[in-house]
Design a protein around this motif. Structure first.
Motif, PDB file in Angstrom:
ATOM      1  N   SER A   2      -1.687  -7.347  -2.908  1.00  0.00           N
ATOM      2  CA  SER A   2      -2.711  -6.565  -2.221  1.00  0.00           C
ATOM      3  C   SER A   2      -2.887  -5.194  -2.878  1.00  0.00           C
ATOM      4  CB  SER A   2      -2.320  -6.366  -0.763  1.00  0.00           C
ATOM      5  OG  SER A   2      -1.216  -5.473  -0.657  1.00  0.00           O
ATOM      6  N   ASN A   3      -4.052  -4.599  -2.632  1.00  0.00           N
ATOM      7  CA  ASN A   3      -4.312  -3.255  -3.153  1.00  0.00           C
ATOM      8  C   ASN A   3      -3.267  -2.266  -2.632  1.00  0.00           C
ATOM      9  OD1 ASN A   3      -6.579  -4.151  -4.510  1.00  0.00           O
ATOM     10  ND2 ASN A   3      -7.985  -3.525  -2.909  1.00  0.00           N
ATOM     11  N   ARG A   4      -2.905  -2.410  -1.372  1.00  0.00           N
ATOM     12  CA  ARG A   4      -1.921  -1.507  -0.773  1.00  0.00           C
ATOM     13  C   ARG A   4      -0.574  -1.615  -1.494  1.00  0.00           C
ATOM     14  NH1 ARG A   4      -1.768  -1.570   5.383  1.00  0.00           N
ATOM     15  NH2 ARG A   4      -3.432  -0.110   4.975  1.00  0.00           N
ATOM     16  N   GLU A  14      -4.552   3.927  -2.585  1.00  0.00           N
ATOM     17  CA  GLU A  14      -5.165   2.612  -2.468  1.00  0.00           C
ATOM     18  C   GLU A  14      -6.620   2.636  -2.935  1.00  0.00           C
ATOM     19  OE1 GLU A  14      -5.673  -0.953   0.837  1.00  0.00           O
ATOM     20  OE2 GLU A  14      -4.564   0.849   1.365  1.00  0.00           O
ATOM     21  N   THR A  15      -7.311   3.739  -2.690  1.00  0.00           N
ATOM     22  CA  THR A  15      -8.696   3.885  -3.147  1.00  0.00           C
ATOM     23  C   THR A  15      -8.774   3.850  -4.671  1.00  0.00           C
ATOM     24  OG1 THR A  15      -9.214   5.200  -1.192  1.00  0.00           O
ATOM     25  CG2 THR A  15     -10.760   5.331  -3.016  1.00  0.00           C
ATOM     26  N   LYS A  18      -8.460   0.247  -5.689  1.00  0.00           N
ATOM     27  CA  LYS A  18      -9.711  -0.459  -5.428  1.00  0.00           C
ATOM     28  C   LYS A  18     -10.743  -0.160  -6.510  1.00  0.00           C
ATOM     29  CE  LYS A  18      -9.281  -0.688  -0.420  1.00  0.00           C
ATOM     30  NZ  LYS A  18      -9.850  -0.250   0.857  1.00  0.00           N
ATOM     31  N   SER A  19     -10.806   1.095  -6.917  1.00  0.00           N
ATOM     32  CA  SER A  19     -11.748   1.494  -7.954  1.00  0.00           C
ATOM     33  C   SER A  19     -11.449   0.796  -9.282  1.00  0.00           C
ATOM     34  CB  SER A  19     -11.697   3.015  -8.133  1.00  0.00           C
ATOM     35  OG  SER A  19     -12.533   3.415  -9.188  1.00  0.00           O
ATOM     36  N   SER A  22     -12.149  -2.971  -9.041  1.00  0.00           N
ATOM     37  CA  SER A  22     -13.597  -3.201  -9.105  1.00  0.00           C
ATOM     38  C   SER A  22     -14.117  -3.104 -10.527  1.00  0.00           C
ATOM     39  CB  SER A  22     -14.341  -2.197  -8.220  1.00  0.00           C
ATOM     40  OG  SER A  22     -14.062  -2.441  -6.872  1.00  0.00           O
ATOM     41  N   ARG A  33      -9.393 -12.867  -8.602  1.00  0.00           N
ATOM     42  CA  ARG A  33      -8.331 -11.951  -9.025  1.00  0.00           C
ATOM     43  C   ARG A  33      -7.196 -12.704  -9.703  1.00  0.00           C
ATOM     44  NH1 ARG A  33      -7.546  -6.979  -4.852  1.00  0.00           N
ATOM     45  NH2 ARG A  33      -5.603  -6.833  -6.010  1.00  0.00           N
TER      46      ARG A  33
END
Length: 53
Positions: A2-4, A14-15, A18-19, A22, A33
């Motif tokens: 997971s991203n977390r 986490e942002t 995500k960036s 993406s 993924r």
């Protein structure tokens, strides 16, 4: 993963994860993924990267 979990492991937000995810997905245009993970395994780490500390 997971991203977390990625964020915690790399000590980044986490942002930020995500960036980056993406951007990778947009660049590689994979089916999932999982396909990105397979490509990363086959090609190894990016040049100049030290990996997690």
């Amino acid at each position: 993963m997971s991203n977390r979990r990625i964020a915690r492991r790399l000590y980044i937000g986490e942002t930020t994860v995500k960036s980056h995810v993406s951007n990778i997905l947009a660049e590689l245009d994979p089916r999932s993924r999982v396909q990105v993970a397979v490509l990363a395994r086959e090609h190894g780490p990016a040049a100049g990267g030290d990996g997690p500390r």
